[in-house]
Structure formats: structure tokens, C-alpha cells
Design an enzyme around this catalytic site. Structure first.
Site, PDB file in Angstrom:
ATOM      1  CE  LYS A 182      37.173  36.521  52.698  1.00  0.00           C
ATOM      2  NZ  LYS A 182      38.417  37.239  52.984  1.00  0.00           N
ATOM      3  CD  GLU A 256      26.266  43.807  41.553  1.00  0.00           C
ATOM      4  OE1 GLU A 256      26.833  44.148  40.495  1.00  0.00           O
ATOM      5  OE2 GLU A 256      25.032  43.731  41.667  1.00  0.00           O
ATOM      6  CB  CYS A 290      33.742  46.905  39.366  1.00  0.00           C
ATOM      7  SG  CYS A 290      32.608  47.936  40.271  1.00  0.00           S
ATOM      8  CD  GLU A 391      37.574  43.541  36.124  1.00  0.00           C
ATOM      9  OE1 GLU A 391      37.749  42.472  36.734  1.00  0.00           O
ATOM     10  OE2 GLU A 391      36.711  44.372  36.443  1.00  0.00           O
TER      11      GLU A 391
END
Ligand code: NAP
Ligand code: MG
Length: 500
Positions: A182, A256, A290, A391
Site C-alpha cells: 500500500k 521506520e 527522515c 520533527e
């Protein structure tokens, strides 16, 4: 139909059991170019649970024969798919830029990296090996077999819409698993293109299934269906936590997640290099990596000189459509990214950080058509501020001032994330100490926090990854295989004799 695309209306379908099919309920959604929202990249299947379940069942059926297929033929399929992607590199890179926004050079690099990853795992699949153990009973052979798991759900983000799926799908298939993939709803076309390449390369029906559409409609079966043996996910920490809780007890989960990656600049650093590392690690890919640099921790002695150098470079960056010649920074990937970045800029100002440059939405030609911001640099950022802890996932650099190396080091590790960390110094002892004691899964010395080799393990510490399995490199194979221990008795061989 052998392709995911219908040339006439640029409508793309799911791949289930080897067929390109519309969503069971017939719904569709569009993917748009974040540099120019009037540019529709394509129309995709808005799948529901029924489609996800059909994909899982197709994978379950395909697994029975795929797991027994010769490893060489699996390798050849991955190799052929890599070749198809490379043959199509020019067109594919343009589509990637149109769909995700990154500049064309970065898109081209991602296509190449995707092909390299497929080839790397073609070979790794041939190295899967159990071991034979010494046995107290000479008439018993004790050995381990490395077996595939079964159906693996692959759920991926939009920021590397080809290479992140490839580094999950390729090792999964190479080990003999069947996959339900997906892609992020922001980048379904790249999901289709990757599935198409593998399909055209000769993957048997059902070994890889693609289901596009919102996670809110298709997510649950991918996590909860009893046939799903493993879920591998890359994305935000918030969604990762949900997946961790939602998956079944018996399901293997790999996550992750986010980062708040520091770059340390010490008094003996080459400041020109340090400023380049900050720009490359923090602003390339519009800060949407990331492993992007978001905290720049600078020791007092060189703080002002570094800040001045950095500002000089950031001011000159050319922001624009990633397809335009000379563009260095593309748009943010979508409107919610834009809102979020602008709100963090406001938060930083409210918290008392000093905005040295940028941080506003860009307007006028060609900016009005897309989600463009001027890269931002904050100084006087303190560790407790939200812009130093959370973040942002955008082109916002926060400079923190540290008294000395010790304080800089402690600030670097004082984060709930631990993905990548970089140090800029000329002192070999500090390089070594940082490599050993930085709380990060990836350490860079005089290199940007971003960028990783496909043949080296990748993953983080703390909230950046699950602590169990690494991605990429040889270590990735561990997630996609499990061992079975076999005790094989030999009736004919007695007392350890030669049985002549
Ligand atoms: P995201 O919102 O977490 O989405 C990632 C994927 O998860 C998408 O396919 C999304 O589908 C799906 N998803 C969302 N909710 C779900 C649910 N309840 N159940 C199952 N699946 C669900 O992340 P993103 O915005 O795409 O990507 C940015 C994030 O990824 C950042 O936090 C970044 O740090 C992280 N990232 C980490 C790494 C790494 O290797 N550590 C690499 C790249 C990015 P929809 O698109 O349909 O919502
Ligand atoms: Mg888009």
C-alpha cells in the site's frame, strides 16, 4: 491488461492476483503535482477493505508456489525489473518529480537507487542459509532452515515513493514471501510504476499485489488479517505507534519512523564544509527526509561565523518547480505539509527563537500554483523548544548554541529520536567517540545526516525505529525469514560408525 495504466484517461488500477482491477466499490482519487496543483498526475483506485482482503487472499494463494520457486528465477525477475526501471529512467524521474515534488536530479537518483536495490536483493536471495549444528547423537542431524514468512504487508510514505518500497518489497520477494503493498496516498503513481515493472518482469500472479487508497479504508486488514505474517512500515511515529498496537500478537512488525537529526559543528570544523552539510542535509529534498538535519548544534567559539556562512548559502538557494533547470529546492509535498511547516515557523517565533531568514510562503509566479516556502533558519534555539524537539519534516533549520563539545554532545543525544547524527570536526578522537556514543542508528562524520548506502544496514534508536530488525543491506533479510529447527534421525547410522 498487462499494464496499470489506461493511456486515454490516465486512470490506474490496483494489481490483485496478477490482474489490474478497479476498486470493488469503483471509487477513485487523484494525485496532483505539489509544484502546480492544476497538474493531475493520475487517477487511482480508492480501495476499501474488500480490496485489501482480496489482495491478501491472492498473496496467500500465490505464496504456496512462490516460496518453492527456484531462487535463481526470483533473482532474474528482480534483475529484469531493475532493467525496466532504468530503461524508463527519463520518463519515470519526470513522473516522480511531478508527483512528489523533489528536484529532477534527486528523482533520477532515486530511480537509479531503486534499480540498484532490486539487483542487490536479487543476489541476497541466493545467500539465505541455515546452519548445521553439532549433535550429541551421531544418528541425528540438527539443522536450521531459513523460511519465508508468508504474506507481508508493505506500507510506505511519500517522500521516497520508489526506493523505500523497493527496499522492503525486494528482500521480501527474494526470500519467497508474497507481498501486499500500500503506497502513500500522496504518491500512488510511483507505487503503480514499481508494481508494473515487477509484473512485466515476470512475477507470478499474486506474488506482489498493489492496493492504492487511503489507509483509513484499507489499513485494518493489512494489519489485522490472520494471513498477514509481517508488517513493514515507514512513516510517522504517530502512525507507527498505532500499527504497533493494532497488529496481531503473532505478526512481526518493523517500523521506520521519524527523526530529529543533529549536526554538530565543533571549533575545529571546516566551516565552509559545515555550512554545506547543513544545507545539503537539512534543505535538500525540501527538508522532507527522515534523516534530514534539523538541529545544528554549534559550539560557542564558531557560532557566529558558522551562522553567517550558513545564511549566505541559504539566501542563494533557488526554490521552484523541480522540473525547472537550476531549481535546488522543490515544493512541500502537500497542503498539510505546508500548513504544518508554517505553523512550526510561528511556534519557533512564539517560543522566542530568532528567525534569521525565510519561513514564509512564497507567492507570485510560479509559486502560487504550489506549496512553496522559503527555507528557514532559526538561531537562539534552546533544547526545550518544540522546534528543537519535534520533527518538522520541512526546510527549517534550528541553530542551537553549545558551550563546548561536551555540551554539544549531550544536546545531540537528548532527543527522543535517534535516527541519524553527524559531526563536523577535524579531531580524530572526537570522530571516534561520536561514532561510538552517539545515540543514533546512523552516524556521519564530515558528511550530511542524509544519504545511505543500499548495501548497509539502516535504522534508528529510540522512537526512530523498532529495536528488532534493521532495514537495507544484508541485515534486512532477517526480517523476511524465520528459522525452523529440524532434527533428522538416521536409522541406518549406528554408534557414529561408518555404516560400511
Ligand atoms: P504517514 O502519515 O505515517 O504515512 C505513511 C504510510 O502509512 C502511508 O502509506 C499512509 O497511508 C499509511 N497510514 C496512515 N495511517 C495508517 C493507519 N492507521 N494504518 C495503516 N497505515 C497507515 O507518513 P508520511 O507523511 O507519508 O511520511 C512522513 C513520515 O515518514 C515522517 O515522519 C518521516 O520521518 C517518516 N519517514 C521515516 C523514514 C525512515 O526510514 N525512518 C523514511 C522516510 C520517512 P495514507 O497515505 O493513505 O495516509
Ligand atoms: Mg501528489
Amino acid at each position: 491488461m498487462s499494464r496499470g495504466m489506461d493511456e486515454g484517461d490516465r486512470a490506474y488500477r490496483n494489481l490483485i492476483g496478477g490482474e489490474w482491477v478497479e476498486a470493488a466499490e469503483g471509487g477513485t482519487f487523484d494525485s496532483r503535482n505539489p509544484a502546480d496543483t492544476s497538474d493531475a498526475v493520475g487517477r487511482f483506485a480508492a480501495s476499501t477493505e474488500a480490496d485489501a482482503v482480496a489482495a491478501i487472499e491472492a498473496a496467500q494463494r500465490a505464496f504456496l508456489s512462490w516460496r518453492e520457486s527456484p531462487p535463481t528465477s526470483r533473482a532474474e525477475i528482480l534483475y529484469r525489473a531493475a532493467g525496466l526501471l532504468e530503461e524508463n529512467l527519463d520518463a519515470l524521474a519526470v513522473e516522480l518529480t511531478r508527483e512528489e515534488g523533489k528536484v529532477l536530479a534527486s528523482a533520477r537518483q532515486e530511480v537509479r537507487r531503486t534499480a540498484q536495490t532490486l539487483r542487490y536483493y536479487a543476489s541476497e536471495g541466493l545467500n539465505i542459509a541455515g546452519e548445521t549444528l553439532p549433535s550429541d547423537d551421531a544418528a541425528t542431524r540438527v539443522y536450521t532452515r531459513k523460511e519465508p514468512l508468508g504474506v507481508v504487508s508493505v506500507i510506505t510514505p511519500w517522500n521516497f515513493p520508489l526506493s523505500i518500497p523497493a527496499r522492503k518489497i525486494a528482500p521480501a520477494l527474494a526470500a519467497g514471501n508474497a507481498v501486499v503493498f500500500k503506497p502513500a496516498s500522496e504518491t500512488p503513481l510511483m507505487g503503480v510504476r514499481l508494481a508494473e515493472a515487477l509484473h512485466r518482469a515476470g512475477l507470478p500472479a499474486g506474488a506482489l499485489n498493489l492496493v492504492t487508497g487511503s489507509a483509513s479504508r484499507v489499513g485494518e486488514p493489512l494489519l489485522r488479517h490472520p494471513a498477514v505474517q509481517a508488517v513493514t512500515f515507514t512513516g510517522s511515529t504517530a502512525v507507527g505507534e498505532h500499527i504497533h498496537r493494532a497488529a496481531r500478537l503473532s505478526t512481526r512488525v518493523q517500523l521506520e519512523l521519524g527523526g530529529k537529526n543533529p549536526l554538530l559543528v565543533l571549533e575545529d570544523a571546516d566551516l565552509e564544509l559545515a555550512a554545506d552539510l547543513a544545507v545539503k542535509g537539512g534543505l535538500e529534498l525540501t527538508g522532507q527526509a527522515c534523516t534530514g538535519t534539523s538541529r545544528i548544534i554549534v559550539v560557542d567559539a564558531v557560532h557566529d561565523a558558522f551562522a553567517a556562512k550558513l545564511l549566505g548559502k541559504v539566501r542563494r538557494l533557488r526554490v521552484g518547480n523541480g522540473l525547472a533547470e537550476g531549481t535546488e529546492i522543490g515544493p512541500l509535498a502537500n497542503e498539510s505539509q505546508l500548513r504544518s511547516v508554517l505553523s512550526y515557523v510561528a511556534i519557533g517565533k512564539d517560543e522566542g527563537a530568532e528567525l534569521l531568514f525565510g519561513g514564509g510562503r512564497l507567492t507570485g509566479e510560479p509559486y502560487d500554483a504550489g506549496y512553496f516556502v522559503q527555507p528557514a533558519v532559526f538561531a537562539q534555539v534552546r533544547p526545550e523548544m518544540r522546534i528543537a524537539r519535534e520533527e518538522i519534516f520541512g526546510p527549517v533549520l534550528a541553530i542551537l548554541r553549545a558551550k563546548d563539545y561536551r555540551e554539544a554532545f549531550e544536546m545531540a543525544n537528548a532527543s527522543e529520536y535517534g535516527l541519524s547524527a553527524s559531526i563536523c570536526t577535524s579531531d580524530p578522537e572526537r570522530m571516534e567517540a561520536f561514532a561510538r556514543y552517539a545515540e543514533a542508528g546512523v552516524v556521519k562524520i564530515n558528511l550530511p545526516t542524509t544519504g545511505n548506502a543500499y548495501n548497509a544496514p539502516f535504522g534508528g534508536m529510540k522512537l526512530s525505529s523498532t529495536a528488532t530488525y534493521r532495514e537495507a543491506g544484508r541485515e534486512a533479510m532477517a526480517f523476511y525469514t524465520r528459522s525452523k529447527t529440524v532434527y533428522h534421525g538416521f536409522r541406518g547410522i549406528k554408534d557414529g560408525g561408518m555404516a560400511f
